[in-house]
Design a protein around this motif. Structure first.
Motif, PDB file in Angstrom:
ATOM      1  N   MET A 276       0.822  -1.210   0.000  1.00 39.33           N
ATOM      2  CA  MET A 276       0.000   0.000   0.000  1.00 39.33           C
ATOM      3  C   MET A 276       0.860   1.265   0.000  1.00 39.33           C
ATOM      4  O   MET A 276       0.483   2.290  -0.578  1.00 39.33           O
ATOM      5  CB  MET A 276      -0.952   0.007   1.200  1.00 39.33           C
ATOM      6  CG  MET A 276      -2.011  -1.088   1.175  1.00 39.33           C
ATOM      7  SD  MET A 276      -3.058  -1.082  -0.297  1.00 39.33           S
ATOM      8  CE  MET A 276      -2.466  -2.542  -1.145  1.00 39.33           C
ATOM      9  N   ALA A 277       2.029   1.192   0.655  1.00 41.69           N
ATOM     10  CA  ALA A 277       2.939   2.346   0.624  1.00 41.69           C
ATOM     11  C   ALA A 277       3.429   2.593  -0.795  1.00 41.69           C
ATOM     12  O   ALA A 277       3.527   3.743  -1.246  1.00 41.69           O
ATOM     13  CB  ALA A 277       4.117   2.105   1.567  1.00 41.69           C
ATOM     14  N   ALA A 278       3.729   1.496  -1.519  1.00 40.82           N
ATOM     15  CA  ALA A 278       4.184   1.635  -2.911  1.00 40.82           C
ATOM     16  C   ALA A 278       3.069   2.188  -3.796  1.00 40.82           C
ATOM     17  O   ALA A 278       3.300   3.059  -4.646  1.00 40.82           O
ATOM     18  CB  ALA A 278       4.662   0.285  -3.440  1.00 40.82           C
ATOM     19  N   VAL A 279       1.857   1.700  -3.583  1.00 37.99           N
ATOM     20  CA  VAL A 279       0.712   2.198  -4.365  1.00 37.99           C
ATOM     21  C   VAL A 279       0.457   3.669  -4.057  1.00 37.99           C
ATOM     22  O   VAL A 279       0.171   4.465  -4.961  1.00 37.99           O
ATOM     23  CB  VAL A 279      -0.550   1.357  -4.072  1.00 37.99           C
ATOM     24  CG1 VAL A 279      -1.772   1.970  -4.730  1.00 37.99           C
ATOM     25  CG2 VAL A 279      -0.352  -0.077  -4.555  1.00 37.99           C
ATOM     26  N   TRP A 280       0.582   4.029  -2.796  1.00 33.85           N
ATOM     27  CA  TRP A 280       0.351   5.420  -2.393  1.00 33.85           C
ATOM     28  C   TRP A 280       1.326   6.361  -3.101  1.00 33.85           C
ATOM     29  O   TRP A 280       0.971   7.466  -3.519  1.00 33.85           O
ATOM     30  CB  TRP A 280       0.482   5.550  -0.879  1.00 33.85           C
ATOM     31  CG  TRP A 280       0.361   6.954  -0.383  1.00 33.85           C
ATOM     32  CD1 TRP A 280       1.377   7.776   0.028  1.00 33.85           C
ATOM     33  CD2 TRP A 280      -0.836   7.716  -0.248  1.00 33.85           C
ATOM     34  NE1 TRP A 280       0.885   8.997   0.409  1.00 33.85           N
ATOM     35  CE2 TRP A 280      -0.466   8.989   0.251  1.00 33.85           C
ATOM     36  CE3 TRP A 280      -2.179   7.448  -0.499  1.00 33.85           C
ATOM     37  CZ2 TRP A 280      -1.407   9.989   0.498  1.00 33.85           C
ATOM     38  CZ3 TRP A 280      -3.109   8.444  -0.249  1.00 33.85           C
ATOM     39  CH2 TRP A 280      -2.722   9.701   0.243  1.00 33.85           C
ATOM     40  N   GLU A 281       2.567   5.913  -3.253  1.00 32.68           N
ATOM     41  CA  GLU A 281       3.587   6.756  -3.882  1.00 32.68           C
ATOM     42  C   GLU A 281       3.310   7.000  -5.368  1.00 32.68           C
ATOM     43  O   GLU A 281       3.815   7.960  -5.944  1.00 32.68           O
ATOM     44  CB  GLU A 281       4.971   6.122  -3.709  1.00 32.68           C
ATOM     45  CG  GLU A 281       5.470   6.165  -2.272  1.00 32.68           C
ATOM     46  CD  GLU A 281       6.851   5.545  -2.124  1.00 32.68           C
ATOM     47  OE1 GLU A 281       7.439   5.161  -3.152  1.00 32.68           O
ATOM     48  OE2 GLU A 281       7.325   5.448  -0.977  1.00 32.68           O
ATOM     49  N   THR A 282       2.491   6.161  -5.990  1.00 34.59           N
ATOM     50  CA  THR A 282       2.162   6.379  -7.406  1.00 34.59           C
ATOM     51  C   THR A 282       1.238   7.572  -7.598  1.00 34.59           C
ATOM     52  O   THR A 282       1.184   8.158  -8.683  1.00 34.59           O
ATOM     53  CB  THR A 282       1.470   5.149  -8.014  1.00 34.59           C
ATOM     54  OG1 THR A 282       0.166   4.989  -7.414  1.00 34.59           O
ATOM     55  CG2 THR A 282       2.299   3.888  -7.799  1.00 34.59           C
TER      56      THR A 282
END
Length: 396
Positions: A276-282
């Motif tokens: 979710m952290a990686a998705v948030w950064e997108t």
């Protein structure tokens, strides 16, 4: 799409695969991935699993259930006790824990009392999902809301905003099940023989009672501190550690308990934080939120219920809570997020992990609920509950 040929992927494996994928493709740095894992949530979940497993293994919860349900004189009374009994318990113990413990209990109860097993499985599912709304420790997504928002008095805040609508929503679930199973409930009631009360491990029971006393005592202390000073005196992870410590230190079954806790769910959460952290950064969901307007209370309720059917409620909260905080994390918005993402579990089987746990437990004992059976009962329950929470949160 978790069926790959003859191999079925478990939910934690899917989430772990996603986390590994974003790490391998460089979507998130290893250091950022470690920092993304919320240790407060992980510690509290681990401790609650320890307490729940010890409670189940000691046999004390089964004794409590027998003492509670023997007071039912009619099928209607039994249904009320199951829904409100498990609903209230789910505010103190995580609903996933009660799903594991409660499924064999209600199936045995249905057999002893000659009642439909599906009815009591529905009652258990709706009770532990709905009841958990009113507490910051009732389910993982509420814990995320309480911890990540920096809420100073989570027990008081959740109770003040969500206790009354949760009780009304439990009553709504009872009413729908009463109407749906009116013919079965009109039949004669067979009390059945519950058999003698037994405690497989009296020494573990004494330790578990100590753990429960610590858990309740510290929760009450926090509530009192919240009322008097407006702050949370004892962090939630510390409450969990204090409750689990007697079991881990004094129980001769500590190794057995540790082996039996739901490690897969802990892996799921750690992987979810990374993914979710990686998705948030997108920035994808930030832009989507701007279009969909998921920063108002009505939109949060609706979006929570719908989106949780696709990515489940815990990942949904992990993704959308930062949006709400950026837009101004008012208490009403946070409570709408907690309530909507939780009662989403009453709509379909896929809306909550506790539903999946109940069905897996039931199928191992020769009973099940199909997807369409769940939807047929879950849709009216969820629609009524959305209306209840909307009214109490000041939407209508």
């Amino acid at each position: 799409m978790r069926q790959v040929g003859g191999f079925t992927l478990r939910i934690w494996q899917v989430m772990l695969g996603g986390a590994v994928a974003v790490l391998l493709t460089g979507q998130i740095a290893p250091a950022d991935a470690l920092a993304a894992i919320n240790t407060d949530v992980m510690v509290f979940l681990f401790c609650m699993f320890v307490v729940g497993e010890a409670l189940s293994r000691s046999g004390y919860l089964d004794v409590l259930a027998r003492r509670l349900f023997r007071h039912a004189k009619t099928p209607h009374q039994l249904l009320v006790l199951v829904i409100f009994g498990f609903g209230i318990l789910s505010a103190l113990l995580m609903n996933d824990t009660l799903a594991i413990i409660g499924t064999p209990l209600v199936l045995g109860l249905a057999a002893r009392c000659s009642l439909p097993k599906k009815m009591l499985l529905f009652a258990l599912a709706f009770a532990i999902t709905t009841g958990s709304v009113a507490s910051p420790i009732g389910n993982p997504q509420n814990l995320l809301v309480a911890v990540n928002s920096g809420m100073t008095a989570p027990f008081v805040t959740f109770a003040a905003w969500l206790l009354l609508p949760t009780l009304a929503s439990l009553a709504a679930a009872w009413l729908v099940l009463r109407l749906y199973y009116r013919k079965d409930l009109a039949a004669s009631f067979a009390a059945g023989d519950a058999g003698p009360e037994t405690l497989p491990d009296p020494s573990l029971t004494r330790i578990v009672l100590c753990s429960l006393a610590i858990l309740v005592g510290l929760a009450i202390t926090n509530i009192a501190a919240s009322v008097l000073n407006g702050v949370i005196a004892i962090p939630l992870p510390l409450i969990g550690l204090a409750a689990a410590l007697p079991i881990l230190v004094f129980s001769g079954q500590r190794v057995t308990v540790l082996k039996a806790i739901d490690w897969c769910t802990l892996v799921f959460f750690a992987a979810m934080f990374v993914l979710m952290a990686a998705v948030w950064e997108t920035g994808f969901f930030q832009s989507l939120a701007g279009v969909a307007g998921v920063t108002t209370v009505p939109a949060i309720l609706a979006t929570s219920v719908v989106t949780s059917q696709f990515i489940s409620n815990v990942p949904f909260v992990a993704l959308f809570q930062p949006l709400i905080m950026q837009a101004g994390g008012t208490t009403a918005r946070l409570m709408a997020l907690a309530a909507g993402s939780t009662i989403a579990g009453n709509l379909t089987i896929l809306g909550a992990a506790s539903n999946v746990i109940i069905i897996q437990q039931a199928e191992s004992r020769g009973e099940t609920l199909t997807f369409m059976e769940f939807v047929k009962v879950g849709v009216p329950v969820t629609l009524i509950q959305i209306g209840i929470y909307a009214v109490f949160l000041g939407v209508v």
